[in-house]
Design an enzyme around this catalytic site. Structure first.
Site, PDB file in Angstrom:
ATOM      1  N   HIS A 174       1.948   4.750  -2.669  1.00  0.00           N
ATOM      2  CA  HIS A 174       2.160   5.957  -2.759  1.00  0.00           C
ATOM      3  C   HIS A 174       3.428   6.470  -3.256  1.00  0.00           C
ATOM      4  O   HIS A 174       3.621   7.466  -3.973  1.00  0.00           O
ATOM      5  CB  HIS A 174       2.116   6.538  -1.337  1.00  0.00           C
ATOM      6  CG  HIS A 174       0.790   6.140  -0.638  1.00  0.00           C
ATOM      7  ND1 HIS A 174      -0.633   6.681  -1.156  1.00  0.00           N
ATOM      8  CD2 HIS A 174       0.505   5.622   0.519  1.00  0.00           C
ATOM      9  CE1 HIS A 174      -1.458   6.308  -0.304  1.00  0.00           C
ATOM     10  NE2 HIS A 174      -1.020   5.807   0.638  1.00  0.00           N
ATOM     11  N   HIS A 215       0.721  -1.219  -0.114  1.00  0.00           N
ATOM     12  CA  HIS A 215       0.058  -0.035  -0.033  1.00  0.00           C
ATOM     13  C   HIS A 215       0.853   1.485   0.058  1.00  0.00           C
ATOM     14  O   HIS A 215       0.659   2.116  -0.696  1.00  0.00           O
ATOM     15  CB  HIS A 215      -0.856   0.062   1.117  1.00  0.00           C
ATOM     16  CG  HIS A 215      -1.624   1.253   1.588  1.00  0.00           C
ATOM     17  ND1 HIS A 215      -2.953   1.362   1.361  1.00  0.00           N
ATOM     18  CD2 HIS A 215      -1.316   2.483   2.078  1.00  0.00           C
ATOM     19  CE1 HIS A 215      -3.408   2.526   1.628  1.00  0.00           C
ATOM     20  NE2 HIS A 215      -2.368   3.229   2.018  1.00  0.00           N
ATOM     21  N   GLU A 216       1.889   1.335   0.920  1.00  0.00           N
ATOM     22  CA  GLU A 216       2.943   2.436   1.184  1.00  0.00           C
ATOM     23  C   GLU A 216       3.547   2.468  -0.212  1.00  0.00           C
ATOM     24  O   GLU A 216       3.732   3.819  -0.789  1.00  0.00           O
ATOM     25  CB  GLU A 216       3.581   2.401   2.422  1.00  0.00           C
ATOM     26  CG  GLU A 216       2.778   2.274   3.563  1.00  0.00           C
ATOM     27  CD  GLU A 216       2.044   3.536   3.745  1.00  0.00           C
ATOM     28  OE1 GLU A 216       2.572   4.751   3.219  1.00  0.00           O
ATOM     29  OE2 GLU A 216       0.903   3.478   4.289  1.00  0.00           O
ATOM     30  N   ASP A 240      -5.107   8.619   3.954  1.00  0.00           N
ATOM     31  CA  ASP A 240      -5.368   8.963   2.752  1.00  0.00           C
ATOM     32  C   ASP A 240      -6.610   9.651   2.477  1.00  0.00           C
ATOM     33  O   ASP A 240      -6.600  10.609   1.182  1.00  0.00           O
ATOM     34  CB  ASP A 240      -5.294   7.384   1.938  1.00  0.00           C
ATOM     35  CG  ASP A 240      -3.919   6.814   2.020  1.00  0.00           C
ATOM     36  OD1 ASP A 240      -3.037   7.394   2.468  1.00  0.00           O
ATOM     37  OD2 ASP A 240      -3.843   5.541   1.907  1.00  0.00           O
TER      38      ASP A 240
END
Length: 369
Positions: free
Chosen positions: A62, A58-59, A161
Site C-alpha cells: 500500500h 503487505h502494508e 482492502d
C-alpha cells in the site's frame, strides 16, 4: 499511536509494534510449549514473526503505491489482527485508491507464489495445510497463511482492502461521500457476521468484527464531516473563545487559568498577540511535578506547534491535525496573531453532531469545545 513501540524506520515510514502483539507472541509461545515443549514453542513464535513480516510487506505494498501518487505514510503499526498503514490522505481519484488498496493483497500473492513455485512447496500442499498443523513444514504453513491473507483482505468489509476496492468502484459512479456511506454499511453488516460467527467458531472473529465495525463507523463519520465542512474556512469552525497565557506567565498563573476554564490547551503569546508556544494540561501537570510553581511557562511549553490561517479551508486544518498528531492547531489571522484553535475534541464534537444530524451544515452555527 497509544501503546505502540517504534522498532524501525523504513524510508519515511516509522514501523511500530503494538504491545498487544508482543503479548500475543508470548501467549502463542506458552500455548505451543504446553502442546509440544520448547521446540514447538520456538516454531510457533517463529511462524508468527515470519507471518507478521509478510503482513508488514503487505502494508508496504500500500505504502509504495501511495508514495507513487505523492501520498506519504508517516507510520505503520502491527497489531495481533494485522497491520495499519496510516496514509496522510486518501486519494481523490478512485482509480488511485483502487490501485493502492489492491497492492497489499497482491504482495501476499507474490509471496505465496515464491514459496510455491520457486521454493517448490506445491500448490496442493499450500492449499490443504492447516495454519496450526504441527506436522506441516514452516514454509508450507507460511504459503497457506499468505493465500488466506489475500482472500481474507479482499472481503468487501470496509475499511479492509476489499472494502476500499468496493468504495473505489462505487466512487467511479457516485460521489466520494455516498460511496463511503454504502461501503461502510456493507462493512458494518460484515462485521456483524464476523461477530456472530465468532460465537461459534473462534473469539478472534468477534475481535475482528468489532474492529471492522468501529473503523467503518469512524471512516463514515469522517467523510460526512468533510462533506459538511467542504468549502468553509477555518474561522467558521475554530474554537474562537480561547484563553491565552502571556509569555511572562509562571506555572502558578497557568494553573489558575486552567482551573478557571475548561481548556486543555493554552497558547502562549507575546504582548502583541503572536504565539510563541503551546502548553497542554498534561504538560503543565508534569512540569509542576518536576519543578516549583514559579517556573516560567516558556521553559516547559511546546515550541514546535502547527499553525493554520483562519482564511484557509477547514479541510487543511483536518489534514494538518492528522499529520502533526498535535494536541491542537493554533489558528492565525493575516497578521499572524492568535484568533483561535482547532482541537481533536472540537473535531469530535462536530462528528457527534453529524452522527445525530447527517443533514446538518456547519458554518451557520459555531461549534465550540
Amino acid at each position: 499511536m497509544l501503546w505502540s513501540i517504534p522498532v524501525a524506520r523504513i524510508g519515511e515510514t516509522a514501523v511500530r509494534i503494538h504491545v498487544t502483539f508482543l503479548l500475543f507472541l508470548i501467549w502463542i509461545g506458552a500455548a505451543q510449549w504446553q502442546v509440544g515443549g520448547r521446540d514447538a514453542a520456538l516454531q510457533g513464535v517463529l511462524f508468527m514473526v515470519l507471518l507478521f513480516v509478510c503482513v508488514l510487506a503487505h502494508e508496504f505494498g500500500h505504502i509504495l503505491v501511495a508514495r507513487h501518487y505523492g501520498i506519504k505514510t508517516p507510520q505503520v503499526t502491527l497489531w495481533p489482527i494485522g497491520g495499519i498503514a496510516s496514509l496522510e490522505r486518501i486519494p481523490d481519484d478512485p482509480k488511485q485508491e483502487l490501485l493502492i488498496a489492491i497492492a497489499g493483497p497482491l504482495v501476499n500473492v507474490v509471496i505465496a507464489a515464491i514459496l510455491i513455485v520457486v521454493i517448490g512447496i506445491g500448490f496442493n500442499e499450500a492449499v490443504v495445510t492447516g495454519l496450526d498443523d504441527p506436522r506441516a513444514s514452516l514454509l508450507a504453513r507460511l504459503a497457506t497463511a499468505n493465500i488466506f491473507l489475500f482472500l481474507f483482505n479482499l472481503i468487501p468489509a470496509f475499511p479492509m482492502d476489499g472494502g476500499r476496492v468496493l468504495r473505489a468502484f462505487l466512487a467511479m459512479r457516485l460521489s466520494h461521500g455516498e460511496a463511503t456511506r454504502i461501503a461502510a454499511r456493507i462493512g458494518q453488516g460484515t462485521a456483524f457476521v464476523f461477530a456472530l460467527a465468532g460465537l461459534f467458531v473462534s473469539p478472534i472473529l468477534v475481535v475482528i468484527g468489532l474492529f471492522v465495525y468501529l473503523a467503518a463507523t469512524a471512516e463514515s463519520q469522517h467523510v460526512a464531516l468533510q462533506d459538511g465542512t467542504q468549502g468553509l474556512p477555518v474561522r467558521s469552525l475554530m474554537v474562537s473563545a480561547v484563553e491565552a497565557l502571556p509569555a511572562s506567565s509562571t506555572l502558578d498563573e497557568a494553573v489558575d487559568l486552567m482551573l478557571r476554564t475548561s481548556q486543555k490547551e493554552f497558547p502562549v503569546v507575546d504582548e502583541t498577540g503572536h504565539p510563541h508556544g503551546l502548553l497542554t494540561r498534561d504538560g503543565l501537570i508534569l512540569a509542576l511535578r518536576e519543578s516549583g510553581p514559579t517556573r516560567p511557562v516558556q521553559e516547559v511549553m511546546m515550541r514546535d506547534f502547527p499553525t493554520v490561517g483562519d482564511w484557509q479551508p477547514f479541510e487543511a486544518a483536518l489534514t494538518l491535525l492528522n499529520q502533526a498528531k498535535a494536541p491542537a492547531i493554533i489558528v492565525l489571522d493575516s497578521t499572524q496573531k492568535l484568533v483561535g484553535i482547532v482541537t481533536p475534541e472540537n473535531i469530535g464534537e462536530m462528528m457527534m453532531v453529524r452522527s445525530v444530524r447527517p443533514d446538518w451544515r456547519f458554518g451557520t452555527r459555531r461549534v465550540r469545545a
